[in-house]
Motif scaffolding. Structure first.
Motif, PDB file in Angstrom:
ATOM      1  N   GLU A 155       0.982  -0.843   0.267  1.00  0.00           N
ATOM      2  CA  GLU A 155      -0.079  -0.296  -0.558  1.00  0.00           C
ATOM      3  C   GLU A 155       0.586   1.875   0.165  1.00  0.00           C
ATOM      4  O   GLU A 155       2.314   1.156   0.228  1.00  0.00           O
ATOM      5  CB  GLU A 155      -1.032   0.057   1.472  1.00  0.00           C
ATOM      6  N   GLN A 156       0.211   2.180  -0.056  1.00  0.00           N
ATOM      7  CA  GLN A 156       0.926   3.281  -0.199  1.00  0.00           C
ATOM      8  C   GLN A 156       1.610   4.068   0.610  1.00  0.00           C
ATOM      9  O   GLN A 156       0.442   3.592   1.653  1.00  0.00           O
ATOM     10  CB  GLN A 156       0.005   4.319  -0.860  1.00  0.00           C
ATOM     11  N   GLY A 157       2.466   5.376   1.207  1.00  0.00           N
ATOM     12  CA  GLY A 157       3.461   4.860   2.270  1.00  0.00           C
ATOM     13  C   GLY A 157       4.539   3.906   3.386  1.00  0.00           C
ATOM     14  O   GLY A 157       4.779   4.112   3.859  1.00  0.00           O
ATOM     15  N   SER A 158       4.399   2.269   2.606  1.00  0.00           N
ATOM     16  CA  SER A 158       4.877   1.129   2.860  1.00  0.00           C
ATOM     17  C   SER A 158       6.067   1.348   2.729  1.00  0.00           C
ATOM     18  O   SER A 158       6.889   2.534   1.072  1.00  0.00           O
ATOM     19  CB  SER A 158       4.110   0.058   2.697  1.00  0.00           C
ATOM     20  N   GLY A 159       7.321   0.815   2.714  1.00  0.00           N
ATOM     21  CA  GLY A 159       8.577   1.118   2.581  1.00  0.00           C
ATOM     22  C   GLY A 159       8.863   0.242   1.326  1.00  0.00           C
ATOM     23  O   GLY A 159       9.487   0.337   0.032  1.00  0.00           O
ATOM     24  N   SER A 160       7.652  -1.505   1.082  1.00  0.00           N
ATOM     25  CA  SER A 160       8.191  -1.818   0.698  1.00  0.00           C
ATOM     26  C   SER A 160       7.645  -1.409  -0.861  1.00  0.00           C
ATOM     27  O   SER A 160       8.205  -1.936  -2.483  1.00  0.00           O
ATOM     28  CB  SER A 160       7.433  -3.618   0.375  1.00  0.00           C
ATOM     29  N   LEU A 161       6.802  -0.713  -1.335  1.00  0.00           N
ATOM     30  CA  LEU A 161       6.483   0.464  -2.202  1.00  0.00           C
ATOM     31  C   LEU A 161       7.036   0.683  -3.186  1.00  0.00           C
ATOM     32  O   LEU A 161       7.258   1.013  -4.192  1.00  0.00           O
ATOM     33  CB  LEU A 161       5.069   0.635  -2.118  1.00  0.00           C
ATOM     34  N   GLU A 162       8.417   1.432  -2.184  1.00  0.00           N
ATOM     35  CA  GLU A 162       9.146   2.472  -2.292  1.00  0.00           C
ATOM     36  C   GLU A 162       9.591   1.657  -3.188  1.00  0.00           C
ATOM     37  O   GLU A 162      10.380   2.221  -4.755  1.00  0.00           O
ATOM     38  CB  GLU A 162       9.538   3.606  -1.769  1.00  0.00           C
ATOM     39  N   ILE A 163      10.143   0.698  -3.189  1.00  0.00           N
ATOM     40  CA  ILE A 163      11.039  -0.442  -3.736  1.00  0.00           C
ATOM     41  C   ILE A 163      10.825  -1.157  -4.714  1.00  0.00           C
ATOM     42  O   ILE A 163      11.925  -0.783  -5.238  1.00  0.00           O
ATOM     43  CB  ILE A 163      12.165  -1.549  -2.699  1.00  0.00           C
ATOM     44  N   ARG A 177       8.715   0.221  -7.000  1.00  0.00           N
ATOM     45  CA  ARG A 177       8.526   1.358  -8.081  1.00  0.00           C
ATOM     46  C   ARG A 177      10.268   1.547  -8.303  1.00  0.00           C
ATOM     47  O   ARG A 177      10.197   1.587  -9.569  1.00  0.00           O
ATOM     48  CB  ARG A 177       8.393   2.339  -6.768  1.00  0.00           C
ATOM     49  N   GLN A 178      11.214   1.888  -7.559  1.00  0.00           N
ATOM     50  CA  GLN A 178      12.324   1.396  -8.262  1.00  0.00           C
ATOM     51  C   GLN A 178      12.312   0.716  -8.665  1.00  0.00           C
ATOM     52  O   GLN A 178      12.949   0.741 -10.041  1.00  0.00           O
ATOM     53  CB  GLN A 178      13.380   1.881  -7.038  1.00  0.00           C
ATOM     54  N   ASN A 238      11.495   0.691 -16.872  1.00  0.00           N
ATOM     55  CA  ASN A 238      10.644   0.756 -17.257  1.00  0.00           C
ATOM     56  C   ASN A 238       8.987   0.106 -17.954  1.00  0.00           C
ATOM     57  O   ASN A 238       8.816   0.575 -18.636  1.00  0.00           O
ATOM     58  CB  ASN A 238      11.133   1.164 -18.988  1.00  0.00           C
ATOM     59  N   LEU A 239       8.971  -0.572 -16.413  1.00  0.00           N
ATOM     60  CA  LEU A 239       8.170  -0.639 -15.704  1.00  0.00           C
ATOM     61  C   LEU A 239       7.391  -0.025 -14.511  1.00  0.00           C
ATOM     62  O   LEU A 239       7.983  -0.119 -14.311  1.00  0.00           O
ATOM     63  CB  LEU A 239       7.895  -2.188 -15.657  1.00  0.00           C
ATOM     64  N   GLY A 260       5.336 -10.926  -5.849  1.00  0.00           N
ATOM     65  CA  GLY A 260       4.914 -10.405  -5.546  1.00  0.00           C
ATOM     66  C   GLY A 260       6.578  -9.683  -5.001  1.00  0.00           C
ATOM     67  O   GLY A 260       7.691 -10.503  -4.798  1.00  0.00           O
ATOM     68  N   PHE A 261       6.880  -8.422  -4.461  1.00  0.00           N
ATOM     69  CA  PHE A 261       8.241  -7.781  -4.204  1.00  0.00           C
ATOM     70  C   PHE A 261       8.203  -7.704  -2.663  1.00  0.00           C
ATOM     71  O   PHE A 261       7.441  -7.237  -2.216  1.00  0.00           O
ATOM     72  CB  PHE A 261       8.822  -7.127  -4.593  1.00  0.00           C
ATOM     73  N   CYS A 262       9.389  -8.419  -1.765  1.00  0.00           N
ATOM     74  CA  CYS A 262       8.730  -8.363  -0.037  1.00  0.00           C
ATOM     75  C   CYS A 262       9.950  -8.898   0.423  1.00  0.00           C
ATOM     76  O   CYS A 262      11.005  -9.115   0.098  1.00  0.00           O
ATOM     77  CB  CYS A 262       7.793  -8.965   0.189  1.00  0.00           C
ATOM     78  N   TYR A 263      10.412  -8.036   1.901  1.00  0.00           N
ATOM     79  CA  TYR A 263      11.447  -8.359   2.370  1.00  0.00           C
ATOM     80  C   TYR A 263      11.518  -9.836   2.797  1.00  0.00           C
ATOM     81  O   TYR A 263      10.414 -10.839   2.722  1.00  0.00           O
ATOM     82  CB  TYR A 263      11.975  -7.412   3.434  1.00  0.00           C
ATOM     83  N   GLN A 264      12.760 -10.771   2.882  1.00  0.00           N
ATOM     84  CA  GLN A 264      12.954 -11.958   2.789  1.00  0.00           C
ATOM     85  C   GLN A 264      12.133 -12.235   4.040  1.00  0.00           C
ATOM     86  O   GLN A 264      11.707 -13.468   4.243  1.00  0.00           O
ATOM     87  CB  GLN A 264      14.183 -12.120   2.304  1.00  0.00           C
TER      88      GLN A 264
END
Length: 292
Positions: free
Chosen positions: A193-201, A203-204, A210-211, A239-243
């Motif tokens: 969700e918006q505001g989570s550190g995982s979302l920002e990573i 997106r990077q 370019n996706l 998905g993407f997440c911390y291990q």
């Protein structure tokens, strides 16, 4: 301790309005203006500026607000400690991000449960909410992952945690193959969700190729950590997440790490508290040792 002029200044800074501050403090607007003027004369600086009819803090105003908020938090903490009887110890208030709420939060709670007779309040937020709780004096420290604006905080890095791509075994993704991320866009993407550190990573990682989430077969933006895990376990998508979020599932082979070309990402897990809160030094050292 903060005098009335500082309290008025903080109210104006947060509400960005002399009128609203006067209403909240139950005083007249001229009284608010006079107190701000007196502060500016006392410090010899301008605290607010108007730009396009909107009120903004100056650089000096931001510095004063940061200092005042720190003093307010410390004043609250010392009042609590002084009110407690000798037989009681001060409560431990902290928060972790969702990704760290299982293993790391449990280590802290378990230590204090067995070592100290104190009230423990542990809350779970996303990164942005953890920082807001710190700023508002609702918690003493936070355990967060990833990047954040560090100007107002002190921190200790606990470890660097791998950030990985994952999917349920059996989705048709080969365990030993290294994929170009574009090869996986036919799978639904589950992200935070918006505001989570995982979302920002996330997106990077996508942006460097370019996706964006919209490029995948389907996208699910999930604010509930338990639902995020459930969807991965049910094979809804990747998905993407911390291990550390899926340690047991990865060890059991239910979830597999997806190898992505040129993706070796690890981000710091940080113990964070407000600058100037020297009363926490001993506590922070204890927590740091717990999480080693």
């Amino acid at each position: 301790m903060l005098d009335n002029k500082i309290e008025t200044f903080m109210m104006v800074a947060h509400l960005k309005s002399y009128t609203k501050a006067a209403e909240s403090l139950f005083i007249s607007q001229p009284a608010v203006s006079q107190q701000i003027r007196q502060l500016e004369e006392e410090f010899g600086v301008k605290l607010f500026n108007y730009e396009k009819r909107k009120l903004f803090l100056t650089t000096e105003g931001k510095e004063l607000l940061k200092f005042a908020e720190s003093v307010k938090v410390q004043t609250k903490n010392i009042k609590i400690k002084m009110k407690l009887s000798d037989k009681q110890s001060s409560p431990l208030n902290f928060a972790t991000t969702f990704s760290l709420s299982n293993n790391d939060a449990w280590k802290i709670v378990d230590y204090y449960r067995n070592q100290r007779s104190k009230k423990i309040v542990c809350q779970t937020f996303n990164t942005q909410q953890c920082l807001e709780a710190l700023n508002n004096g609702k918690i003493d420290f936070a355990l967060i992952e990833g990047n954040f604006k560090q100007d107002d905080y002190d921190k200790v890095i606990i470890r660097n945690e791998p950030f990985i791509a994952v999917g349920k075994r059996g989705l048709g993704i080969e365990a030993n193959k290294e994929y170009d991320l574009r090869e996986l866009i036919n799978y639904p993407l589950i992200y935070r969700e918006q505001g989570s550190g995982s979302l920002e990573i996330t997106r990077q990682i996508l942006g460097m190729r370019n996706l964006s989430p919209i490029d995948f077969k389907q996208e699910y933006q999930i604010g509930s950590l338990s639902l995020f895990r459930r969807m991965l376990l049910d094979g809804v998508g990747i998905g993407f997440c911390y291990q550390c979020l899926l340690t047991d599932e990865l060890d059991d082979g239910i979830i597999q790490k997806i190898k992505i070309k040129n993706m070796e990402v690890a981000h710091p897990i940080s113990l964070v508290w407000l600058k100037g809160n020297d009363q926490l030094k001993e506590e922070i050292q204890v927590v740091k040792e717990i999480l080693k």
